[in-house]
Structures are given as structure tokens and as C-alpha cells.
Scaffold this motif. Sequence first.
Motif, PDB file in Angstrom:
ATOM      1  N   VAL A  94     -84.681   3.127 -27.976  1.00 58.39           N
ATOM      2  CA  VAL A  94     -85.827   2.246 -27.705  1.00 58.39           C
ATOM      3  C   VAL A  94     -85.479   0.846 -28.212  1.00 58.39           C
ATOM      4  CG1 VAL A  94     -88.272   1.790 -28.124  1.00 58.39           C
ATOM      5  CG2 VAL A  94     -87.450   4.160 -27.940  1.00 58.39           C
ATOM      6  N   PRO A  95     -85.271  -0.116 -27.311  1.00 55.95           N
ATOM      7  CA  PRO A  95     -84.889  -1.462 -27.748  1.00 55.95           C
ATOM      8  C   PRO A  95     -86.084  -2.253 -28.289  1.00 55.95           C
ATOM      9  CG  PRO A  95     -85.068  -1.404 -25.364  1.00 55.95           C
ATOM     10  CD  PRO A  95     -85.280   0.011 -25.836  1.00 55.95           C
ATOM     11  N   ARG A 116     -91.436   1.205 -16.196  1.00 52.46           N
ATOM     12  CA  ARG A 116     -90.837   0.172 -17.042  1.00 52.46           C
ATOM     13  C   ARG A 116     -91.973  -0.440 -17.856  1.00 52.46           C
ATOM     14  NH1 ARG A 116     -88.498  -3.617 -12.648  1.00 52.46           N
ATOM     15  NH2 ARG A 116     -90.592  -3.183 -11.879  1.00 52.46           N
ATOM     16  N   ALA A 176     -93.552  -2.554 -21.185  1.00 54.45           N
ATOM     17  CA  ALA A 176     -93.481  -3.500 -22.298  1.00 54.45           C
ATOM     18  C   ALA A 176     -94.566  -3.117 -23.290  1.00 54.45           C
ATOM     19  CB  ALA A 176     -93.686  -4.928 -21.811  1.00 54.45           C
ATOM     20  N   SER A 188     -93.411   5.157 -28.397  1.00 53.10           N
ATOM     21  CA  SER A 188     -92.271   4.654 -27.625  1.00 53.10           C
ATOM     22  C   SER A 188     -91.189   5.727 -27.510  1.00 53.10           C
ATOM     23  CB  SER A 188     -91.711   3.381 -28.261  1.00 53.10           C
ATOM     24  OG  SER A 188     -91.204   3.618 -29.561  1.00 53.10           O
ATOM     25  N   GLU A 218     -89.616  -0.932 -23.728  1.00 51.37           N
ATOM     26  CA  GLU A 218     -89.102  -2.029 -24.546  1.00 51.37           C
ATOM     27  C   GLU A 218     -90.235  -2.498 -25.447  1.00 51.37           C
ATOM     28  OE1 GLU A 218     -87.560  -6.641 -23.967  1.00 51.37           O
ATOM     29  OE2 GLU A 218     -87.109  -5.154 -22.398  1.00 51.37           O
ATOM     30  N   THR A 253     -87.345  -6.185 -28.809  1.00 48.38           N
ATOM     31  CA  THR A 253     -87.205  -7.616 -28.575  1.00 48.38           C
ATOM     32  C   THR A 253     -88.040  -8.341 -29.615  1.00 48.38           C
ATOM     33  OG1 THR A 253     -86.790  -7.381 -26.211  1.00 48.38           O
ATOM     34  CG2 THR A 253     -87.641  -9.497 -26.958  1.00 48.38           C
ATOM     35  N   ARG A 282     -88.674   3.798 -19.255  1.00 53.22           N
ATOM     36  CA  ARG A 282     -87.932   2.754 -19.943  1.00 53.22           C
ATOM     37  C   ARG A 282     -88.928   1.923 -20.746  1.00 53.22           C
ATOM     38  NH1 ARG A 282     -85.720  -2.439 -17.059  1.00 53.22           N
ATOM     39  NH2 ARG A 282     -87.514  -3.317 -18.122  1.00 53.22           N
ATOM     40  N   ASP A 332     -89.825  -7.587 -14.559  1.00 55.33           N
ATOM     41  CA  ASP A 332     -89.073  -6.666 -15.425  1.00 55.33           C
ATOM     42  C   ASP A 332     -89.871  -5.414 -15.788  1.00 55.33           C
ATOM     43  OD1 ASP A 332     -86.969  -8.391 -15.398  1.00 55.33           O
ATOM     44  OD2 ASP A 332     -87.093  -8.963 -17.514  1.00 55.33           O
TER      45      ASP A 332
END
Length: 437
Positions: A71-72, A23, A25, A46, A57, A74, A55, A133
Motif C-alpha cells: 500500500v503506497p 483505483r 485514493a 487499505s 493509494e 503519498t 489499487r 488516476d
Amino acid sequence: MTAEAIQTGPRADAAADGDAPLRIALLTYKGNPFCGGQGVYVRHLSRELARLGHRVEVIGAQPYPELDEGVPLTELPSLDLYRQPDPFRTPGRGEYRDWIDALEVATMWTGGFPEPLTFSLRARRHLRARRGDFDVVHDNQTLGYGLLGDVGAPLVTTIHHPITVDRRLDLDAAADLKRRLSVRRWYGFTRMQGRVARRLPSVLTVSGSSRQEITEHLAVPADRIHVVHVGADTDLFSPDPSVAEVPGRIVTTSSADVPLKGLVHLVEALAKVRTDRPDAHLVVVGRRAEDGPVARTIERHGLGDAVRFVKGITDAELVDLVRSAQIACVPSLYEGFSLPAAEAMATGTPLVATTGGAIPEVAGPDGDTCLAVPPGDSEALAGALRRLLGDDALRERLGARGRARVLARFTWKQAALGTAERYREAIAAARPAVRTP
């Protein structure tokens, strides 16, 4: 809680040992997809990490990156003080949200560049609020004070190349004392980046040349720096015989008046080439400056009809533009990697490039996969352009060998695999030591 105490237990052990998807970031304080390499890096890395099953983000500020499906993003917005058409704007009273916004404006008002610091402070606040997260945080060259200490997960940072190199070249190009003082103030954030870099446990960079520069300019110990080459999108950047070659066309990617990019030397070289090749012309992927050294050089040599700037084009339009050229050129005085070189080579377009920084690592040997010239030498650049424009067989050979080099060494899948390996090492290093009786 310290960074060393974060991400322990079965989930972190599996992530570190390669038994579980990660996960991630991925931070980017500036993700412009049309100018500079950071947005390109974030988008393609990404995507390939997600294809490997991780995963990812992306957490970013304006200009926001363009990301592939799955690929989100934020959004962690700044005040966007440098947006067009009103750069260096003063925000309205209602736009201020907190003390970080006030710091951003105050730094801009006093001639500094605030975004690395202010983004890092916003990112730390965001990441701490989302503790648990992520298995790892990957910073894309923000190098702000906010990323020191606890950010909720082990930190890995990419430094493409030290911005102190840009600072030195901009100072060398400054016309007077006033301009030199302005450049020094603008690049004031590089002091912070050096201090942060020296305290980071894990640094990634994109070339051996950048690794050496980071050690020399930022005093980061060499054993903390790991080279993971980036790559070209070899499915998108590929040969297509149906795209007609335009005689005399030379294409380059450059910001018009960034001295580092060496565009003024390419324009001077074009003027020399056109004395015996009047069809030679240049297409620049980038913003045209209405004034400055490049604009003055174009005017001085009467090249207004021979140099065209394009910006905001789609990926497909960019690829077809490169395919249509007889030569792709990278005239930079220095590059930490040079994605434009790898992308041009991937299309099979023959390359003329300087030997500045890491460009030879990408472009390969002179006469084998490219024609190489010293940086800042417009005469040598003109000679290479003339030679290649006049030799069909050489163009075909360099184009084919250039693509083969990229396929063998510089793909985004290879970059993602190497980066994920470094993530797992950082997670393992952050585990608390196990004490034996």
C-alpha cells in the motif's frame, strides 16, 4: 468539469458494476498509528482493500500512517505545527511554500485548529492535478471546504463520529471562562465540518449510534448515511495461552486528559478496588499527562505505583500486554465505535466497558460478552472490576464469547467488502443520466 461528469465510459462502468478492481485514493489528514483511531482505520482498511484486488493509494499528512506492504503512501505535508517536542511552533521563513501554509500558521496563532481545512485544500490541488488516476476518492473525516466540488473523482467520506461530541464534553470539563473560550476557538473547525457534511452525497460511518449522532449534530439526512462496521485484526489480536496472566492487571487505551475517554473515572474506580484487592493495577496505553485531572486523581489517591503509562510500543507488544491482563477496560463517556474494545475481545481478554455511544454495539450484552456499566460512574465501574477480578469462570466465559462475537461481526475483511460496495454505488451515482429519445 463537474463531479457528475467525471469517471464515465467503459472503465467507470466496469468499476461501478463490480467487474474491475477499483483505483482508490484514501485521504487522511492525521494518521498517527499509536494514538486515536484514524491511523488504525487507514492502515487496516487499505490493507484489506488491497487484498481484495483493489489499487489503494493513501494520501496523508503528518503524523503519517504506518501502512502494510503493498500500500503506497503519498505524503502531502503540512507544516507539522503540533509535532513533539515543540508543539505550537512558529515556522522559519524558509518553510513557507504558499498561501495555504500562511493560512495554517495564522489559524494556529489565533487559537484554532487548521489541519482539516488546510489538508483539504492541498488534497484538492493534488487530486485535480492527477485527474483520471482514481475511480473514487475516500476522505477519512477531513470534512474540509477543499473537498467540495470537483476533486477529480466521486467522493465518499467516513465520519467516525461528529467532533461536536468531543467539543461538548471538553466544554463541560472546562474549569473557567478562559478555558471555555479557548475550547470554543479550538473547535471552530467543527462549523466547517458540519457545512461540508450536509453537502456530501455519500457518508459512511462505523456504527448505528454514530449514524444517529451525525443526523442530530450535523443535520445530515439519514438516507445519505451508511453504516459499515470496522473491525479488529483477528490474526494479530488473538488468544495465546503462552502469555502469562498477571494477577490484578487491568489494561486500557486512552489519552490521559481527553474527557471523552473517561480515564479519570477508571483511576477513581481503581482506588476503590484496591481497598480489598491491593494487587489491582492499571496499565494505560497512551501518553501520560504531567498535570491535569488524571494526574491529580492519581496523586490524590496515592496511585503513583499502581498506574503505568506506555506509548510507542509495537503491535506485538500491545497484543501481549492485552493478553497479560485479567481485564481490559473501556471507560469512555462516548465512542463512535471503540476499536480497543473489539481488539481486546479478539484476544479473549474479558471486557468491562461503559454504555457510552456505540460501545454496546461492539461489546454486546451485559453479562454475556462483557460487563457493562453507565458512563461516568466510578462506583459502578469499581463494582464490575471487583466482580470480574474475583471470578475466574466468569472471566473465561466472557473472554471466549467476546472473541466469538468479534469473529462473527467485526473483521477488517468485512469492513473492506462493505466499503467497496459503497464505492461502486458512488461511482454509479456520479454517471450522467442517460436520456432516452
